[in-house]
Scaffold this motif. Structure first.
Motif, PDB file in Angstrom:
ATOM      1  N   ASN A  35      -4.472 -14.807   5.905  1.00 16.53           N
ATOM      2  CA  ASN A  35      -5.018 -14.801   4.559  1.00 16.53           C
ATOM      3  C   ASN A  35      -6.035 -13.667   4.388  1.00 16.53           C
ATOM      4  O   ASN A  35      -7.239 -13.883   4.381  1.00 16.53           O
ATOM      5  N   PRO A  36      -5.568 -12.427   4.290  1.00 21.24           N
ATOM      6  CA  PRO A  36      -6.453 -11.274   4.197  1.00 21.24           C
ATOM      7  C   PRO A  36      -7.325 -11.346   2.956  1.00 21.24           C
ATOM      8  O   PRO A  36      -6.945 -11.923   1.939  1.00 21.24           O
ATOM      9  N   SER A  37      -8.499 -10.760   3.045  1.00 20.17           N
ATOM     10  CA  SER A  37      -9.400 -10.763   1.891  1.00 20.17           C
ATOM     11  C   SER A  37      -8.896  -9.841   0.797  1.00 20.17           C
ATOM     12  O   SER A  37      -9.188 -10.053  -0.381  1.00 20.17           O
ATOM     13  N   THR A  38      -8.146  -8.810   1.183  1.00 24.73           N
ATOM     14  CA  THR A  38      -7.610  -7.880   0.195  1.00 24.73           C
ATOM     15  C   THR A  38      -6.175  -7.489   0.556  1.00 24.73           C
ATOM     16  O   THR A  38      -5.777  -7.558   1.718  1.00 24.73           O
ATOM     17  N   PHE A  39      -5.427  -7.102  -0.458  1.00 24.38           N
ATOM     18  CA  PHE A  39      -4.154  -6.430  -0.279  1.00 24.38           C
ATOM     19  C   PHE A  39      -4.323  -4.982  -0.717  1.00 24.38           C
ATOM     20  O   PHE A  39      -5.233  -4.646  -1.491  1.00 24.38           O
ATOM     21  N   THR A  40      -3.442  -4.127  -0.219  1.00 25.47           N
ATOM     22  CA  THR A  40      -3.422  -2.723  -0.628  1.00 25.47           C
ATOM     23  C   THR A  40      -2.132  -2.449  -1.392  1.00 25.47           C
ATOM     24  O   THR A  40      -1.036  -2.647  -0.860  1.00 25.47           O
ATOM     25  N   LEU A  41      -2.271  -2.037  -2.638  1.00 27.27           N
ATOM     26  CA  LEU A  41      -1.127  -1.696  -3.474  1.00 27.27           C
ATOM     27  C   LEU A  41      -0.757  -0.248  -3.201  1.00 27.27           C
ATOM     28  O   LEU A  41      -1.552   0.664  -3.440  1.00 27.27           O
ATOM     29  N   LEU A  42       0.442  -0.048  -2.709  1.00 28.06           N
ATOM     30  CA  LEU A  42       0.842   1.286  -2.246  1.00 28.06           C
ATOM     31  C   LEU A  42       1.077   2.251  -3.392  1.00 28.06           C
ATOM     32  O   LEU A  42       0.932   3.460  -3.229  1.00 28.06           O
ATOM     33  N   GLY A  43       1.429   1.746  -4.563  1.00 29.54           N
ATOM     34  CA  GLY A  43       1.790   2.637  -5.666  1.00 29.54           C
ATOM     35  C   GLY A  43       3.255   3.004  -5.566  1.00 29.54           C
ATOM     36  O   GLY A  43       4.089   2.186  -5.180  1.00 29.54           O
ATOM     37  N   ILE A  44       3.589   4.229  -5.912  1.00 30.94           N
ATOM     38  CA  ILE A  44       4.963   4.705  -5.815  1.00 30.94           C
ATOM     39  C   ILE A  44       5.073   5.566  -4.563  1.00 30.94           C
ATOM     40  O   ILE A  44       4.678   6.737  -4.555  1.00 30.94           O
ATOM     41  N   ALA A  45       5.570   4.969  -3.494  1.00 31.36           N
ATOM     42  CA  ALA A  45       5.618   5.646  -2.198  1.00 31.36           C
ATOM     43  C   ALA A  45       6.448   6.918  -2.286  1.00 31.36           C
ATOM     44  O   ALA A  45       7.548   6.921  -2.850  1.00 31.36           O
ATOM     45  N   GLY A  46       5.913   7.975  -1.723  1.00 37.14           N
ATOM     46  CA  GLY A  46       6.614   9.246  -1.709  1.00 37.14           C
ATOM     47  C   GLY A  46       6.338  10.126  -2.906  1.00 37.14           C
ATOM     48  O   GLY A  46       6.666  11.314  -2.901  1.00 37.14           O
ATOM     49  N   LEU A  47       5.717   9.545  -3.925  1.00 32.02           N
ATOM     50  CA  LEU A  47       5.411  10.310  -5.141  1.00 32.02           C
ATOM     51  C   LEU A  47       3.912  10.319  -5.435  1.00 32.02           C
ATOM     52  O   LEU A  47       3.501  10.487  -6.574  1.00 32.02           O
ATOM     53  N   GLU A  48       3.111  10.151  -4.375  1.00 33.15           N
ATOM     54  CA  GLU A  48       1.657  10.090  -4.576  1.00 33.15           C
ATOM     55  C   GLU A  48       1.111  11.339  -5.256  1.00 33.15           C
ATOM     56  O   GLU A  48       0.194  11.260  -6.083  1.00 33.15           O
ATOM     57  N   ALA A  49       1.667  12.502  -4.924  1.00 34.77           N
ATOM     58  CA  ALA A  49       1.171  13.745  -5.503  1.00 34.77           C
ATOM     59  C   ALA A  49       1.421  13.824  -7.003  1.00 34.77           C
ATOM     60  O   ALA A  49       0.743  14.573  -7.720  1.00 34.77           O
ATOM     61  N   ALA A  50       2.375  13.044  -7.475  1.00 39.35           N
ATOM     62  CA  ALA A  50       2.723  13.079  -8.904  1.00 39.35           C
ATOM     63  C   ALA A  50       2.166  11.885  -9.667  1.00 39.35           C
ATOM     64  O   ALA A  50       2.514  11.676 -10.833  1.00 39.35           O
ATOM     65  N   HIS A  51       1.271  11.114  -9.048  1.00 40.08           N
ATOM     66  CA  HIS A  51       0.757   9.917  -9.702  1.00 40.08           C
ATOM     67  C   HIS A  51       0.104  10.212 -11.049  1.00 40.08           C
ATOM     68  O   HIS A  51       0.278   9.454 -12.006  1.00 40.08           O
ATOM     69  N   VAL A  52      -0.660  11.282 -11.121  1.00 40.96           N
ATOM     70  CA  VAL A  52      -1.337  11.600 -12.395  1.00 40.96           C
ATOM     71  C   VAL A  52      -0.322  11.872 -13.495  1.00 40.96           C
ATOM     72  O   VAL A  52      -0.461  11.416 -14.628  1.00 40.96           O
ATOM     73  N   ARG A  72       1.108  -9.446   9.613  1.00 43.23           N
ATOM     74  CA  ARG A  72       1.781  -8.183   9.924  1.00 43.23           C
ATOM     75  C   ARG A  72       1.146  -7.009   9.181  1.00 43.23           C
ATOM     76  O   ARG A  72       0.789  -6.015   9.776  1.00 43.23           O
ATOM     77  N   THR A  73       1.051  -7.127   7.887  1.00 47.47           N
ATOM     78  CA  THR A  73       0.501  -6.035   7.078  1.00 47.47           C
ATOM     79  C   THR A  73      -0.046  -6.598   5.783  1.00 47.47           C
ATOM     80  O   THR A  73       0.348  -7.686   5.348  1.00 47.47           O
ATOM     81  N   ASN A  74      -0.970  -5.880   5.192  1.00 46.72           N
ATOM     82  CA  ASN A  74      -1.493  -6.286   3.884  1.00 46.72           C
ATOM     83  C   ASN A  74      -1.125  -5.267   2.803  1.00 46.72           C
ATOM     84  O   ASN A  74      -1.736  -5.226   1.742  1.00 46.72           O
ATOM     85  N   ILE A  75      -0.125  -4.438   3.082  1.00 48.47           N
ATOM     86  CA  ILE A  75       0.291  -3.415   2.127  1.00 48.47           C
ATOM     87  C   ILE A  75       1.448  -3.932   1.270  1.00 48.47           C
ATOM     88  O   ILE A  75       2.480  -4.361   1.797  1.00 48.47           O
ATOM     89  N   ILE A  76       1.275  -3.900  -0.035  1.00 47.92           N
ATOM     90  CA  ILE A  76       2.326  -4.261  -0.992  1.00 47.92           C
ATOM     91  C   ILE A  76       2.901  -2.959  -1.544  1.00 47.92           C
ATOM     92  O   ILE A  76       2.186  -2.190  -2.176  1.00 47.92           O
ATOM     93  N   PRO A  77       4.175  -2.680  -1.333  1.00 45.47           N
ATOM     94  CA  PRO A  77       4.749  -1.391  -1.736  1.00 45.47           C
ATOM     95  C   PRO A  77       5.074  -1.330  -3.228  1.00 45.47           C
ATOM     96  O   PRO A  77       6.161  -0.917  -3.632  1.00 45.47           O
ATOM     97  N   GLN A  78       4.136  -1.759  -4.050  1.00 48.48           N
ATOM     98  CA  GLN A  78       4.308  -1.759  -5.501  1.00 48.48           C
ATOM     99  C   GLN A  78       2.982  -1.390  -6.152  1.00 48.48           C
ATOM    100  O   GLN A  78       1.987  -1.115  -5.471  1.00 48.48           O
ATOM    101  N   LEU A  79       2.980  -1.432  -7.487  1.00 45.68           N
ATOM    102  CA  LEU A  79       1.771  -1.113  -8.254  1.00 45.68           C
ATOM    103  C   LEU A  79       1.004  -2.356  -8.667  1.00 45.68           C
ATOM    104  O   LEU A  79      -0.089  -2.247  -9.218  1.00 45.68           O
ATOM    105  N   TYR A  80       1.562  -3.521  -8.428  1.00 38.70           N
ATOM    106  CA  TYR A  80       0.888  -4.769  -8.772  1.00 38.70           C
ATOM    107  C   TYR A  80       1.533  -5.886  -7.967  1.00 38.70           C
ATOM    108  O   TYR A  80       2.543  -5.688  -7.289  1.00 38.70           O
ATOM    109  N   CYS A  81       0.934  -7.077  -8.044  1.00 37.83           N
ATOM    110  CA  CYS A  81       1.375  -8.200  -7.226  1.00 37.83           C
ATOM    111  C   CYS A  81       2.457  -9.005  -7.942  1.00 37.83           C
ATOM    112  O   CYS A  81       2.270  -9.392  -9.101  1.00 37.83           O
TER     113      CYS A  81
END
Length: 315
Positions: free
Chosen positions: A11-28, A173-182
Protein backbone atom coordinates in the motif's frame (compact mmCIF):
# COMPACT_ATOMS: atom_id res chain seq x y z
CA UNK A 1 12.85 1.91 -14.39
CA UNK A 2 14.91 2.93 -11.38
CA UNK A 3 15.53 0.69 -8.40
CA UNK A 4 13.55 3.06 -6.18
CA UNK A 5 10.44 2.15 -8.09
CA UNK A 6 10.90 -1.62 -7.61
CA UNK A 7 10.85 -2.30 -3.93
CA UNK A 8 9.18 -4.29 -1.20
CA UNK A 9 6.28 -2.12 -0.11
CA UNK A 10 2.64 -2.65 0.71
CA UNK A 11 0.00 0.00 0.00
CA UNK A 12 2.39 2.73 -1.22
CA UNK A 13 1.81 6.27 -0.05
CA UNK A 14 2.01 7.51 -3.63
CA UNK A 15 1.73 6.29 -7.19
CA UNK A 16 3.70 7.72 -10.10
CA UNK A 17 1.74 8.53 -13.25
CA UNK A 18 4.06 7.86 -16.16
CA UNK A 19 2.24 10.02 -18.70
CA UNK A 20 2.67 9.05 -22.33
CA UNK A 21 5.71 6.78 -22.32
CA UNK A 22 8.14 7.47 -25.11
CA UNK A 23 6.67 10.87 -25.90
CA UNK A 24 7.89 12.79 -22.84
CA UNK A 25 9.71 15.33 -25.00
CA UNK A 26 6.45 16.19 -26.73
CA UNK A 27 4.32 16.51 -23.59
CA UNK A 28 4.01 20.29 -23.88
CA UNK A 29 2.81 20.03 -27.47
CA UNK A 30 0.46 17.16 -26.66
CA UNK A 31 -1.05 19.27 -23.87
CA UNK A 32 -2.31 21.89 -26.35
CA UNK A 33 -5.17 19.83 -27.87
CA UNK A 34 -6.09 18.42 -24.46
CA UNK A 35 -6.20 21.92 -22.99
CA UNK A 36 -8.41 22.99 -25.90
CA UNK A 37 -10.69 19.99 -25.31
CA UNK A 38 -11.04 20.88 -21.62
CA UNK A 39 -11.78 24.54 -22.33
CA UNK A 40 -14.36 23.54 -24.94
CA UNK A 41 -15.98 21.08 -22.52
CA UNK A 42 -16.18 23.69 -19.76
CA UNK A 43 -17.59 26.37 -22.06
CA UNK A 44 -20.00 24.12 -23.93
CA UNK A 45 -21.48 22.29 -20.95
CA UNK A 46 -21.75 25.47 -18.87
CA UNK A 47 -23.57 27.12 -21.78
CA UNK A 48 -26.04 24.23 -21.96
CA UNK A 49 -26.76 24.54 -18.23
CA UNK A 50 -27.14 28.32 -18.48
CA UNK A 51 -29.53 28.19 -21.45
CA UNK A 52 -31.76 25.49 -19.95
CA UNK A 53 -31.91 27.26 -16.58
CA UNK A 54 -32.70 30.61 -18.20
CA UNK A 55 -35.41 29.43 -20.64
CA UNK A 56 -38.64 28.15 -19.02
CA UNK A 57 -39.68 26.59 -22.33
CA UNK A 58 -36.78 24.16 -22.00
CA UNK A 59 -37.88 22.90 -18.58
CA UNK A 60 -38.83 19.48 -19.94
CA UNK A 61 -37.57 15.90 -19.37
CA UNK A 62 -35.25 15.88 -22.40
CA UNK A 63 -33.46 19.03 -21.25
CA UNK A 64 -33.31 17.93 -17.60
CA UNK A 65 -31.51 14.79 -18.74
CA UNK A 66 -29.28 16.94 -20.96
CA UNK A 67 -28.37 19.04 -17.91
CA UNK A 68 -27.49 15.87 -16.01
CA UNK A 69 -25.26 14.87 -18.91
CA UNK A 70 -23.59 18.31 -18.89
CA UNK A 71 -22.90 18.10 -15.14
CA UNK A 72 -21.53 14.57 -15.53
CA UNK A 73 -19.25 15.72 -18.36
CA UNK A 74 -17.99 18.67 -16.31
CA UNK A 75 -17.15 16.47 -13.32
CA UNK A 76 -15.57 13.75 -15.47
CA UNK A 77 -13.28 16.12 -17.37
CA UNK A 78 -12.35 18.03 -14.21
CA UNK A 79 -11.37 14.76 -12.49
CA UNK A 80 -8.81 14.16 -15.22
CA UNK A 81 -7.49 17.31 -16.88
CA UNK A 82 -5.94 19.33 -14.01
CA UNK A 83 -3.62 16.47 -13.00
CA UNK A 84 -2.93 15.65 -16.63
CA UNK A 85 -1.87 19.22 -17.38
CA UNK A 86 0.29 19.22 -14.23
CA UNK A 87 2.12 16.19 -15.65
CA UNK A 88 2.51 17.81 -19.08
CA UNK A 89 3.55 21.27 -17.87
CA UNK A 90 5.15 20.75 -14.44
CA UNK A 91 6.29 17.12 -14.62
CA UNK A 92 4.23 16.57 -11.43
CA UNK A 93 3.79 12.82 -11.71
CA UNK A 94 3.18 11.71 -8.14
CA UNK A 95 -0.34 11.20 -6.83
CA UNK A 96 -1.30 10.24 -3.30
CA UNK A 97 -2.63 6.69 -2.90
CA UNK A 98 -5.96 7.90 -1.49
CA UNK A 99 -6.22 10.59 -4.14
CA UNK A 100 -5.61 7.95 -6.81
CA UNK A 101 -8.42 5.77 -5.44
CA UNK A 102 -10.70 8.82 -5.24
CA UNK A 103 -9.92 9.76 -8.83
CA UNK A 104 -10.59 6.26 -10.17
CA UNK A 105 -13.88 6.16 -8.23
CA UNK A 106 -15.15 9.42 -9.70
CA UNK A 107 -14.00 8.52 -13.23
CA UNK A 108 -15.80 5.18 -13.25
CA UNK A 109 -18.77 6.44 -11.22
CA UNK A 110 -19.57 9.28 -13.62
CA UNK A 111 -18.91 7.07 -16.63
CA UNK A 112 -21.62 4.69 -15.36
CA UNK A 113 -23.88 7.65 -14.60
CA UNK A 114 -23.36 8.97 -18.13
CA UNK A 115 -24.40 5.63 -19.56
CA UNK A 116 -27.54 5.70 -17.40
CA UNK A 117 -28.34 9.23 -18.57
CA UNK A 118 -28.21 8.06 -22.19
CA UNK A 119 -30.70 5.32 -21.28
CA UNK A 120 -32.98 7.94 -19.71
CA UNK A 121 -32.70 10.07 -22.84
CA UNK A 122 -33.53 7.05 -25.01
CA UNK A 123 -36.61 6.46 -22.84
CA UNK A 124 -37.65 10.07 -23.34
CA UNK A 125 -37.28 9.76 -27.13
CA UNK A 126 -39.22 6.49 -27.09
CA UNK A 127 -42.15 8.00 -25.19
CA UNK A 128 -42.10 11.22 -27.26
CA UNK A 129 -42.24 9.34 -30.59
CA UNK A 130 -44.18 6.17 -29.77
CA UNK A 131 -46.62 7.68 -27.25
CA UNK A 132 -46.61 11.43 -28.01
CA UNK A 133 -50.04 12.15 -26.50
CA UNK A 134 -49.07 10.56 -23.18
CA UNK A 135 -45.55 12.01 -22.91
CA UNK A 136 -46.41 14.60 -20.25
CA UNK A 137 -48.41 12.10 -18.19
CA UNK A 138 -45.79 9.33 -18.37
CA UNK A 139 -42.66 11.42 -17.78
CA UNK A 140 -43.92 13.67 -15.00
CA UNK A 141 -41.56 15.78 -12.88
CA UNK A 142 -41.66 13.16 -10.10
CA UNK A 143 -40.83 10.34 -12.51
CA UNK A 144 -37.95 12.33 -14.04
CA UNK A 145 -36.59 13.08 -10.54
CA UNK A 146 -36.79 9.38 -9.59
CA UNK A 147 -35.03 8.36 -12.81
CA UNK A 148 -32.28 10.90 -12.14
CA UNK A 149 -31.86 9.66 -8.57
CA UNK A 150 -31.73 6.05 -9.76
CA UNK A 151 -29.02 6.93 -12.29
CA UNK A 152 -26.91 8.64 -9.61
CA UNK A 153 -27.36 5.88 -7.02
CA UNK A 154 -26.61 3.15 -9.54
CA UNK A 155 -23.32 4.77 -10.53
CA UNK A 156 -22.28 5.43 -6.93
CA UNK A 157 -23.16 1.97 -5.62
CA UNK A 158 -21.91 -0.21 -8.49
CA UNK A 159 -18.50 1.52 -8.61
CA UNK A 160 -17.98 1.65 -4.83
CA UNK A 161 -16.25 -1.78 -4.71
CA UNK A 162 -13.57 -0.55 -7.16
CA UNK A 163 -11.55 1.57 -4.68
CA UNK A 164 -12.42 -0.76 -1.80
CA UNK A 165 -10.98 -3.80 -3.59
CA UNK A 166 -7.99 -1.84 -4.91
CA UNK A 167 -7.12 -0.70 -1.38
CA UNK A 168 -7.05 -4.31 -0.11
CA UNK A 169 -4.32 -5.58 -2.44
CA UNK A 170 -0.61 -5.46 -1.54
CA UNK A 171 1.55 -3.54 -4.01
CA UNK A 172 5.07 -4.93 -3.90
CA UNK A 173 6.42 -4.68 -7.46
CA UNK A 174 6.10 -1.11 -8.67
CA UNK A 175 4.14 2.05 -8.00
CA UNK A 176 4.29 3.33 -11.59
CA UNK A 177 0.99 3.62 -13.48
CA UNK A 178 1.70 3.86 -17.24
CA UNK A 179 -1.13 6.34 -17.80
CA UNK A 180 -2.05 9.97 -17.15
CA UNK A 181 -4.56 9.20 -14.41
CA UNK A 182 -5.80 6.37 -12.21
CA UNK A 183 -8.24 3.77 -13.51
CA UNK A 184 -9.45 0.63 -11.77
CA UNK A 185 -7.70 -1.91 -13.96
CA UNK A 186 -4.62 0.32 -14.26
CA UNK A 187 -4.16 0.31 -10.48
CA UNK A 188 -5.00 -3.31 -9.65
CA UNK A 189 -2.65 -4.57 -12.37
CA UNK A 190 0.20 -3.37 -10.12
CA UNK A 191 -0.84 -5.57 -7.21
CA UNK A 192 1.26 -8.60 -6.34
CA UNK A 193 -1.76 -10.74 -5.50
CA UNK A 194 -4.49 -12.71 -7.20
CA UNK A 195 -6.70 -9.91 -8.51
CA UNK A 196 -9.30 -12.09 -10.20
CA UNK A 197 -12.03 -10.67 -7.95
CA UNK A 198 -11.27 -7.14 -9.19
CA UNK A 199 -11.09 -8.34 -12.79
CA UNK A 200 -14.32 -10.31 -12.57
CA UNK A 201 -16.16 -7.48 -10.84
CA UNK A 202 -14.91 -5.00 -13.45
CA UNK A 203 -16.19 -7.26 -16.24
CA UNK A 204 -19.47 -7.70 -14.34
CA UNK A 205 -19.97 -3.93 -14.26
CA UNK A 206 -19.04 -3.62 -17.95
CA UNK A 207 -21.49 -6.27 -19.11
CA UNK A 208 -24.32 -6.03 -16.57
CA UNK A 209 -24.47 -2.24 -16.41
CA UNK A 210 -23.09 -0.95 -19.70
CA UNK A 211 -24.23 -4.04 -21.60
CA UNK A 212 -27.80 -3.80 -20.30
CA UNK A 213 -27.82 -0.08 -21.09
CA UNK A 214 -26.84 -0.76 -24.68
CA UNK A 215 -29.48 -3.50 -24.90
CA UNK A 216 -32.18 -1.20 -23.53
CA UNK A 217 -31.23 1.61 -25.91
CA UNK A 218 -31.18 -0.81 -28.83
CA UNK A 219 -34.68 -2.05 -28.01
CA UNK A 220 -35.89 1.53 -27.61
CA UNK A 221 -34.52 2.57 -30.98
CA UNK A 222 -35.93 -0.48 -32.72
CA UNK A 223 -39.36 0.61 -31.47
CA UNK A 224 -38.63 4.22 -32.41
CA UNK A 225 -37.61 3.26 -35.95
CA UNK A 226 -40.70 1.11 -36.35
CA UNK A 227 -42.85 4.08 -35.31
CA UNK A 228 -40.97 6.39 -37.68
CA UNK A 229 -41.37 4.08 -40.69
CA UNK A 230 -45.12 3.90 -40.02
CA UNK A 231 -45.46 7.67 -40.50
CA UNK A 232 -47.37 8.53 -43.69
CA UNK A 233 -44.95 10.93 -45.42
CA UNK A 234 -41.22 11.07 -46.03
CA UNK A 235 -41.06 14.60 -44.62
CA UNK A 236 -42.71 13.50 -41.37
CA UNK A 237 -40.31 10.57 -41.07
CA UNK A 238 -37.32 12.85 -41.67
CA UNK A 239 -38.42 15.45 -39.10
CA UNK A 240 -39.12 12.81 -36.47
CA UNK A 241 -35.81 11.05 -37.03
CA UNK A 242 -34.01 14.42 -36.74
CA UNK A 243 -35.09 14.60 -33.10
CA UNK A 244 -33.05 11.44 -32.42
CA UNK A 245 -29.90 12.25 -34.41
CA UNK A 246 -28.11 14.18 -31.64
CA UNK A 247 -28.74 11.39 -29.13
CA UNK A 248 -27.49 8.72 -31.54
CA UNK A 249 -24.33 10.72 -32.31
CA UNK A 250 -23.61 11.21 -28.61
CA UNK A 251 -24.08 7.47 -27.97
CA UNK A 252 -21.58 6.59 -30.70
CA UNK A 253 -18.95 9.00 -29.30
CA UNK A 254 -18.94 7.23 -25.94
CA UNK A 255 -19.64 3.55 -26.62
CA UNK A 256 -17.38 2.87 -29.61
CA UNK A 257 -14.19 4.28 -27.99
CA UNK A 258 -15.37 2.78 -24.68
CA UNK A 259 -15.49 -0.72 -26.13
CA UNK A 260 -11.99 -0.32 -27.57
CA UNK A 261 -10.76 1.07 -24.22
CA UNK A 262 -12.16 -1.88 -22.24
CA UNK A 263 -10.68 -4.43 -24.64
CA UNK A 264 -7.21 -2.87 -24.86
CA UNK A 265 -7.01 -2.45 -21.07
CA UNK A 266 -7.53 -6.20 -20.57
CA UNK A 267 -6.32 -7.86 -23.75
CA UNK A 268 -4.19 -5.28 -25.55
CA UNK A 269 -0.74 -6.46 -24.59
CA UNK A 270 0.38 -6.21 -28.23
CA UNK A 271 -0.97 -2.66 -28.67
CA UNK A 272 1.74 0.01 -28.34
CA UNK A 273 1.56 1.71 -24.92
CA UNK A 274 1.56 5.31 -26.25
CA UNK A 275 -1.35 4.43 -28.54
CA UNK A 276 -3.24 2.79 -25.65
CA UNK A 277 -2.74 5.90 -23.51
CA UNK A 278 -3.97 8.22 -26.24
CA UNK A 279 -7.05 6.06 -26.86
CA UNK A 280 -7.90 6.06 -23.15
CA UNK A 281 -7.68 9.85 -23.07
CA UNK A 282 -9.80 10.22 -26.19
CA UNK A 283 -12.38 7.85 -24.70
CA UNK A 284 -12.81 9.95 -21.57
CA UNK A 285 -12.25 13.48 -22.88
CA UNK A 286 -13.88 13.56 -26.31
CA UNK A 287 -17.50 13.03 -25.14
CA UNK A 288 -17.45 15.98 -22.66
CA UNK A 289 -16.20 18.18 -25.50
CA UNK A 290 -18.45 16.81 -28.25
CA UNK A 291 -21.75 16.36 -26.38
CA UNK A 292 -22.59 20.08 -26.04
CA UNK A 293 -21.51 20.66 -29.65
CA UNK A 294 -23.69 17.79 -30.89
CA UNK A 295 -26.74 18.88 -28.91
CA UNK A 296 -26.13 22.56 -29.62
CA UNK A 297 -25.99 21.99 -33.38
CA UNK A 298 -28.63 19.26 -33.71
CA UNK A 299 -31.21 20.46 -31.16
CA UNK A 300 -33.26 23.23 -32.74
CA UNK A 301 -34.47 24.72 -29.46
CA UNK A 302 -30.99 25.03 -27.95
CA UNK A 303 -29.53 26.31 -31.21
CA UNK A 304 -32.28 28.93 -31.45
CA UNK A 305 -31.82 30.10 -27.85
CA UNK A 306 -28.06 30.29 -28.35
CA UNK A 307 -28.40 32.43 -31.48
CA UNK A 308 -30.94 34.63 -29.72
CA UNK A 309 -28.63 35.06 -26.73
CA UNK A 310 -25.63 36.16 -28.81
CA UNK A 311 -27.65 38.31 -31.20
CA UNK A 312 -29.30 40.03 -28.24
CA UNK A 313 -25.90 40.74 -26.68
CA UNK A 314 -24.60 42.09 -29.98
CA UNK A 315 -27.36 44.70 -30.26
Amino acid sequence: MSDSNITDFTNPSTFTLLGIAGLEAAHVWISIPFCFMYATALLGNSTILFIVKREPNLHAPMYYFLCMLAISDLVLSTCILPKMLAIFWLNSREINFSACLTQLYFIHCFSVMESGIFVAMALDRYVAICHPLRHSTILTSDIVAKIGLAVVLRGGIFVLPYPFLASQWPYCRTNIIPQLYCTHIGVVKLACADIRISNYYGLFVQFSVMGLDVLFMSVSYVQILRAIFRLPTKDARHKTFETCVSHLCAILTIYIPGLFFALTQRFGQDVALPFQTLIVNVYLLMPPMLNPIIYGVKTKEIRGRLFHLFSHKGT
